[in-house]
Design an enzyme around this catalytic site. Structure first.
Site, PDB file in Angstrom:
ATOM      1  N   HIS A   1       0.885  -1.245  -0.031  1.00 37.97           N
ATOM      2  CA  HIS A   1      -0.026   0.065  -0.156  1.00 37.97           C
ATOM      3  C   HIS A   1       0.645   1.259  -0.097  1.00 37.97           C
ATOM      4  CE1 HIS A   1      -2.931  -2.790   2.354  1.00 37.97           C
ATOM      5  NE2 HIS A   1      -3.508  -2.576   1.058  1.00 37.97           N
TER       6      HIS A   1
ATOM      7  N   SER B   1      -2.893  -7.949   2.948  1.00 43.10           N
ATOM      8  CA  SER B   1      -3.430  -7.631   4.402  1.00 43.10           C
ATOM      9  C   SER B   1      -3.714  -8.757   5.030  1.00 43.10           C
ATOM     10  CB  SER B   1      -4.244  -6.645   4.656  1.00 43.10           C
ATOM     11  OG  SER B   1      -3.812  -5.465   4.033  1.00 43.10           O
TER      12      SER B   1
ATOM     13  N   ARG C   1      -1.698  -6.555  -8.414  1.00 37.43           N
ATOM     14  CA  ARG C   1      -0.743  -7.446  -7.815  1.00 37.43           C
ATOM     15  C   ARG C   1      -0.303  -8.479  -8.972  1.00 37.43           C
ATOM     16  NH1 ARG C   1      -3.333  -7.616  -2.146  1.00 37.43           N
ATOM     17  NH2 ARG C   1      -5.178  -7.242  -3.278  1.00 37.43           N
TER      18      ARG C   1
ATOM     19  N   LYS D   1     -17.574  -6.953   6.656  1.00 38.11           N
ATOM     20  CA  LYS D   1     -16.354  -7.548   6.474  1.00 38.11           C
ATOM     21  C   LYS D   1     -15.490  -8.217   7.867  1.00 38.11           C
ATOM     22  CE  LYS D   1     -13.615  -7.308   2.338  1.00 38.11           C
ATOM     23  NZ  LYS D   1     -12.283  -6.713   1.603  1.00 38.11           N
TER      24      LYS D   1
HETATM   25  P1  ADP Z   1      -5.289  -5.903   0.743  1.00 37.54           P
HETATM   26  O1  ADP Z   1      -5.785  -6.656  -0.591  1.00 37.54           O
HETATM   27  O2  ADP Z   1      -3.795  -6.081   0.836  1.00 37.54           O
HETATM   28  O3  ADP Z   1      -6.499  -6.149   1.684  1.00 37.54           O
HETATM   29  P2  ADP Z   1      -6.960  -3.588   0.080  1.00 37.54           P
HETATM   30  O4  ADP Z   1      -8.239  -4.211   0.057  1.00 37.54           O
HETATM   31  O5  ADP Z   1      -6.798  -2.580   1.615  1.00 37.54           O
HETATM   32  O6  ADP Z   1      -5.709  -4.333   0.293  1.00 37.54           O
HETATM   33  O7  ADP Z   1      -6.323  -2.828  -1.009  1.00 37.54           O
HETATM   34  C1  ADP Z   1      -6.506  -1.583  -1.258  1.00 37.54           C
HETATM   35  C2  ADP Z   1      -5.711  -1.538  -2.808  1.00 37.54           C
HETATM   36  O8  ADP Z   1      -4.514  -1.582  -2.731  1.00 37.54           O
HETATM   37  C3  ADP Z   1      -6.340  -2.327  -3.975  1.00 37.54           C
HETATM   38  O9  ADP Z   1      -6.156  -1.754  -5.168  1.00 37.54           O
HETATM   39  C4  ADP Z   1      -5.357  -3.298  -3.832  1.00 37.54           C
HETATM   40  O10 ADP Z   1      -5.152  -3.732  -5.021  1.00 37.54           O
HETATM   41  C5  ADP Z   1      -3.984  -2.562  -3.832  1.00 37.54           C
HETATM   42  N1  ADP Z   1      -2.997  -3.389  -3.055  1.00 37.54           N
HETATM   43  C6  ADP Z   1      -2.929  -4.254  -1.867  1.00 37.54           C
HETATM   44  N2  ADP Z   1      -1.705  -4.947  -1.682  1.00 37.54           N
HETATM   45  C7  ADP Z   1      -1.019  -4.488  -3.035  1.00 37.54           C
HETATM   46  C8  ADP Z   1       0.350  -4.925  -3.319  1.00 37.54           C
HETATM   47  N3  ADP Z   1       1.077  -5.674  -2.647  1.00 37.54           N
HETATM   48  N4  ADP Z   1       0.965  -4.327  -4.500  1.00 37.54           N
HETATM   49  C9  ADP Z   1      -0.046  -3.689  -5.094  1.00 37.54           C
HETATM   50  N5  ADP Z   1      -1.185  -3.039  -4.861  1.00 37.54           N
HETATM   51  C10 ADP Z   1      -1.755  -3.637  -3.633  1.00 37.54           C
END
Ligand code: ADP
Length: 165
Positions: free
Chosen positions: A18, A134, A96, A42
Site C-alpha cells: 500500500h 493484508s 498485484r 467484512k
Molecule cells: P489488501 O488486498 O491487501 O487487503 P486493500 O483491500 O486494502 O488491500 O487494497 C487497497 C488497494 O491496494 C487495492 O487496489 C489493492 O489492489 C491494492 N494493493 C494491495 N496490496 C497491494 C500490493 N502488494 N501491490 C499493489 N497493490 C496492492
C-alpha cells in the site's frame, strides 16, 4: 487546476505494498485522498479508527517536493460517488497480478458506467512488494509468524499486540 485522486481500500492493516502505491500515486496528483472503507460487515481486524491512525502515522513520514498533500478519510458509499463529492478525477488501484486483474477490470468498467468523468488508474508496486496482502499478513501474525518484512515496525507491533495470547 488542482488534480485530486482517491486511493480506496480496507487497509486492514496498511502494508508496504500500500505504501509503495501511495508514494507513486502522490507523485501524480496534487491532493491524494486515501479512502478507508468502513466495511463493518467484512469484520475487519482493526477498527476504522485504528486503520485510519496507522495510515496517518505512516503517511506522515512521506511527503516532500512534488508529492501530493495526503489526507485520510473514511467512506462507505460508492467510490465513484465519494470521488465526485471530493472533486477527484482519478481512482487509483494497485494491481498485484492476474488474480487482481479480473475483478479490477470489471470494477473499473462498472465505475466508468457510473461516472464517466472519473478515470481508474492502475499502478504496480515494486517487485518486492507485489505479493503482499493484508489478509496474508494478518494470517501470519495470527499464527505467530514474523511480519517485519511486510509492513512497518509500528504496524507489526500493533499486529503482535492484537494476537497476544
Ligand atoms: P489488501 O488486498 O491487501 O487487503 P486493500 O483491500 O486494502 O488491500 O487494497 C487497497 C488497494 O491496494 C487495492 O487496489 C489493492 O489492489 C491494492 N494493493 C494491495 N496490496 C497491494 C500490493 N502488494 N501491490 C499493489 N497493490 C496492492
Amino acid at each position: 487546476m488542482q488534480r485530486v485522486g482517491v486511493y480506496p481500500g480496507t487497509f486492514d492493516p496498511v502494508h508496504n505494498g500500500h505504501i509503495d502505491i501511495i508514494q507513486r500515486a502522490a507523485r501524480l496528483v496534487d491532493r491524494l485522498i486515501i479512502a478507508v472503507a468502513i466495511n463493518e460487515d467484512k469484520g475487519p481486524l482493526f477498527s476504522l479508527d485504528e486503520r485510519t491512525e496507522m495510515l496517518l502515522n505512516e503517511t506522515g513520514r512521506l511527503g516532500g517536493k512534488g508529492m501530493a498533500k495526503i489526507e485520510i478519510l473514511p467512506f462507505k458509499n460508492l467510490v465513484t460517488q465519494f470521488a465526485h463529492e471530493n472533486g477527484a478525477t482519478v481512482i487509483f488501484r494497485g494491481l498485484r497480478g492476474v488474480a487482481d486483474f479480473d475483478y479490477e477490470f470489471q470494477m473499473a468498467g462498472m465505475n466508468a458506467r457510473l461516472n464517466e468523468t472519473v478515470e481508474t488508474l492502475f499502478l504496480m508496486a515494486e517487485a518486492n512488494h507485489q505479493a503482499l496482502a493484508s489478509k496474508l499478513i494478518r494470517e501470519i501474525a495470527r499464527l505467530g509468524g514474523e511480519v517485519a518484512g511486510f509492513t512497518t515496525p509500528d504496524v507489526a507491533a500493533k499486529l503482535k499486540q492484537k494476537f497476544k495470547r
